[in-house]
Design a protein around this motif. Structure first.
Motif, PDB file in Angstrom:
ATOM      1  N   UNK A 181     -27.675  33.176  -5.733  1.00  0.00           N
ATOM      2  CA  UNK A 181     -27.488  33.018  -7.183  1.00  0.00           C
ATOM      3  C   UNK A 181     -26.996  31.610  -7.498  1.00  0.00           C
ATOM      4  N   UNK A 182     -26.011  31.135  -6.752  1.00  0.00           N
ATOM      5  CA  UNK A 182     -25.453  29.804  -7.014  1.00  0.00           C
ATOM      6  C   UNK A 182     -26.477  28.703  -6.744  1.00  0.00           C
ATOM      7  N   UNK A 183     -27.388  28.980  -5.836  1.00  0.00           N
ATOM      8  CA  UNK A 183     -28.414  27.995  -5.500  1.00  0.00           C
ATOM      9  C   UNK A 183     -29.584  28.006  -6.482  1.00  0.00           C
ATOM     10  N   UNK A 184     -29.833  29.172  -7.117  1.00  0.00           N
ATOM     11  CA  UNK A 184     -31.043  29.341  -7.923  1.00  0.00           C
ATOM     12  C   UNK A 184     -30.792  29.557  -9.416  1.00  0.00           C
ATOM     13  N   UNK A 185     -29.548  29.583  -9.863  1.00  0.00           N
ATOM     14  CA  UNK A 185     -29.258  29.968 -11.245  1.00  0.00           C
ATOM     15  C   UNK A 185     -29.921  29.064 -12.282  1.00  0.00           C
ATOM     16  N   UNK A 190     -36.102  32.602 -12.024  1.00  0.00           N
ATOM     17  CA  UNK A 190     -35.370  33.320 -10.984  1.00  0.00           C
ATOM     18  C   UNK A 190     -35.083  34.755 -11.416  1.00  0.00           C
ATOM     19  N   UNK A 191     -35.394  35.719 -10.533  1.00  0.00           N
ATOM     20  CA  UNK A 191     -35.170  37.134 -10.815  1.00  0.00           C
ATOM     21  C   UNK A 191     -34.302  37.745  -9.720  1.00  0.00           C
ATOM     22  N   UNK A 192     -33.569  38.786 -10.077  1.00  0.00           N
ATOM     23  CA  UNK A 192     -32.725  39.462  -9.094  1.00  0.00           C
ATOM     24  C   UNK A 192     -33.575  40.036  -7.961  1.00  0.00           C
ATOM     25  N   UNK A 193     -34.797  40.440  -8.284  1.00  0.00           N
ATOM     26  CA  UNK A 193     -35.695  40.933  -7.241  1.00  0.00           C
ATOM     27  C   UNK A 193     -35.975  39.895  -6.175  1.00  0.00           C
ATOM     28  N   UNK A 194     -35.863  38.601  -6.534  1.00  0.00           N
ATOM     29  CA  UNK A 194     -36.050  37.540  -5.546  1.00  0.00           C
ATOM     30  C   UNK A 194     -34.978  37.616  -4.459  1.00  0.00           C
ATOM     31  N   UNK A 195     -33.760  38.003  -4.851  1.00  0.00           N
ATOM     32  CA  UNK A 195     -32.670  38.137  -3.882  1.00  0.00           C
ATOM     33  C   UNK A 195     -32.980  39.260  -2.902  1.00  0.00           C
ATOM     34  N   UNK A 196     -33.393  40.404  -3.442  1.00  0.00           N
ATOM     35  CA  UNK A 196     -33.711  41.551  -2.593  1.00  0.00           C
ATOM     36  C   UNK A 196     -34.779  41.195  -1.577  1.00  0.00           C
ATOM     37  N   UNK A 197     -35.815  40.491  -2.038  1.00  0.00           N
ATOM     38  CA  UNK A 197     -36.900  40.124  -1.127  1.00  0.00           C
ATOM     39  C   UNK A 197     -36.418  39.141  -0.064  1.00  0.00           C
ATOM     40  N   UNK A 198     -35.603  38.182  -0.466  1.00  0.00           N
ATOM     41  CA  UNK A 198     -35.121  37.192   0.497  1.00  0.00           C
ATOM     42  C   UNK A 198     -34.230  37.824   1.560  1.00  0.00           C
ATOM     43  N   UNK A 199     -33.467  38.843   1.162  1.00  0.00           N
ATOM     44  CA  UNK A 199     -32.573  39.520   2.096  1.00  0.00           C
ATOM     45  C   UNK A 199     -33.225  40.722   2.761  1.00  0.00           C
ATOM     46  N   UNK A 200     -34.485  40.998   2.395  1.00  0.00           N
ATOM     47  CA  UNK A 200     -35.224  42.162   2.931  1.00  0.00           C
ATOM     48  C   UNK A 200     -34.476  43.464   2.651  1.00  0.00           C
ATOM     49  N   UNK A 224     -22.883  35.919 -15.825  1.00  0.00           N
ATOM     50  CA  UNK A 224     -21.517  35.375 -15.867  1.00  0.00           C
ATOM     51  C   UNK A 224     -21.454  33.991 -15.247  1.00  0.00           C
ATOM     52  N   UNK A 225     -22.198  33.788 -14.161  1.00  0.00           N
ATOM     53  CA  UNK A 225     -22.167  32.480 -13.507  1.00  0.00           C
ATOM     54  C   UNK A 225     -22.842  31.430 -14.387  1.00  0.00           C
ATOM     55  N   UNK A 226     -23.935  31.797 -15.023  1.00  0.00           N
ATOM     56  CA  UNK A 226     -24.603  30.855 -15.924  1.00  0.00           C
ATOM     57  C   UNK A 226     -23.706  30.484 -17.102  1.00  0.00           C
ATOM     58  N   UNK A 227     -23.002  31.460 -17.635  1.00  0.00           N
ATOM     59  CA  UNK A 227     -22.095  31.173 -18.743  1.00  0.00           C
ATOM     60  C   UNK A 227     -20.944  30.291 -18.272  1.00  0.00           C
ATOM     61  N   UNK A 228     -20.429  30.557 -17.094  1.00  0.00           N
ATOM     62  CA  UNK A 228     -19.358  29.724 -16.540  1.00  0.00           C
ATOM     63  C   UNK A 228     -19.811  28.268 -16.424  1.00  0.00           C
ATOM     64  N   UNK A 229     -21.030  28.056 -15.875  1.00  0.00           N
ATOM     65  CA  UNK A 229     -21.528  26.688 -15.727  1.00  0.00           C
ATOM     66  C   UNK A 229     -21.781  26.033 -17.080  1.00  0.00           C
ATOM     67  N   UNK A 230     -22.263  26.832 -18.039  1.00  0.00           N
ATOM     68  CA  UNK A 230     -22.514  26.265 -19.371  1.00  0.00           C
ATOM     69  C   UNK A 230     -21.203  25.837 -20.029  1.00  0.00           C
ATOM     70  N   UNK A 231     -20.133  26.588 -19.816  1.00  0.00           N
ATOM     71  CA  UNK A 231     -18.827  26.195 -20.365  1.00  0.00           C
ATOM     72  C   UNK A 231     -18.374  24.860 -19.783  1.00  0.00           C
ATOM     73  N   UNK A 232     -18.644  24.664 -18.487  1.00  0.00           N
ATOM     74  CA  UNK A 232     -18.280  23.391 -17.866  1.00  0.00           C
ATOM     75  C   UNK A 232     -19.027  22.235 -18.524  1.00  0.00           C
ATOM     76  N   UNK A 233     -20.328  22.441 -18.790  1.00  0.00           N
ATOM     77  CA  UNK A 233     -21.104  21.395 -19.469  1.00  0.00           C
ATOM     78  C   UNK A 233     -20.586  21.168 -20.887  1.00  0.00           C
TER      79      UNK A 233
END
Length: 278
Positions: A181-185, A190-200, A224-233
């Motif tokens: 998530x931190x690498x792809x946000x 980017x979809x959550x399904x991408x995580x499942x596939x990457x982790x099999x 939540x992570x996207x909002x956190x990063x947007x607050x930093x910007x």
């Protein structure tokens, strides 16, 4: 990867061959988490990696082996710098589990050292070369399976491979998911399904273990992570709302504004005004 597969025959019931093969793994090549329908023995010819079963992880190297039991979740991964090469032999049989127990193996510690490595290597090369679809070759192969198991049993000499750690698989998968998530946000595709596939992993399984660990679903964590990063910007730059939305993975600034307001109870502009007037 070289592999062949053979189905059960009426002649062999107690113990019979199902598959064999070999693989030179790429760095960090992994398999699983998954379950098998048959016993599978991996003999490490070169390199190293690790094997996980239940909450246990074992570091393994050349001259060692691990056994995968049917219907048991396992995961294994090659080392990054010195990835392993291994042969595998798959077996089934009505009395195979009892036979393995009798010669000293158990599902809680299914690893061992190959003491007579040169002799075992020579036998493995014969097994790999065997044609399981020829009746006489198959008969010889059946005999070699028994001899192979007896050789592994002789190598259970008390030099036990230690379990290197107790692991919580749910926490492990959650950590990996968070790293992704931190690498792809920033990627709007980017979809959550991408995580499942990457982790099999199955989507529902990943969601369950992630929620148990963080009390949030992967989707909620991503937001939540996207909002956190947007607050930093918003707090540290003069970028426009549209630019910030794009930087945190939203193509549509209106969608970003709506989600931001639902989380912060303020629009992005109102948030900037509030923090910069303090």
């Amino acid at each position: 990867m070289d592999e062949d597969f053979f189905k059960e025959e009426i002649y062999y019931k107690d113990l019979y061959y199902t598959t064999k093969g070999k693989e030179q793994c790429a760095p960090n090549h992994s398999f699983g988490p998954t379950v098998r329908e048959y016993f599978l023995i991996h003999i490490i010819m070169k390199g190293k990696g690790y094997f996980e079963i239940g909450n246990s992880r074992f570091n393994l190297k050349e001259g060692q082996f691990f056994i995968i039991y049917p219907n048991v979740m396992t995961y294994y991964q090659a080392d990054e710098e010195d990835p392993w090469e291994y042969y595998w032999i798959g077996m089934k049989g009505e009395h195979l589990e009892a036979l393995l127990t009798a010669i000293g193996f158990q599902v809680s510690h299914p690893v061992g050292n190959v003491k007579n490595f040169g002799q075992v290597k020579a036998m493995l090369q014969e097994i790999m070369a065997a044609n399981p679809f020829d009746t006489l070759s198959r008969l010889r192969l059946q005999g070699q399976l028994y001899l192979f198991l007896s050789m592994l049993a002789h190598d259970l000499d008390g030099t036990e491979i230690k379990q290197i750690e107790k692991i919580n698989k749910g926490v492990e998968y959650t950590k990996r998911a968070i790293e992704i998530i931190k690498d792809r946000y920033q990627d709007s595709d980017f979809l959550i399904g991408d995580i499942s596939r990457e982790l099999s992993l199955n989507d529902s399984y990943l969601t369950a273990v992630f929620h148990k660990t963080t009390n949030r679903t992967p989707h909620e964590y991503l937001i939540d992570f996207r909002i956190q990063k947007s607050r930093e910007y918003l707090e540290t730059t003069d970028l426009s709302i549209s630019d910030i939305a794009e930087k945190v993975g939203y193509q549509n600034p209106l969608s970003f504004t709506r989600i931001f307001k639902s989380k912060m109870q303020l629009s992005p502009r109102a948030y900037v005004k509030k923090v910069k007037t303090k």
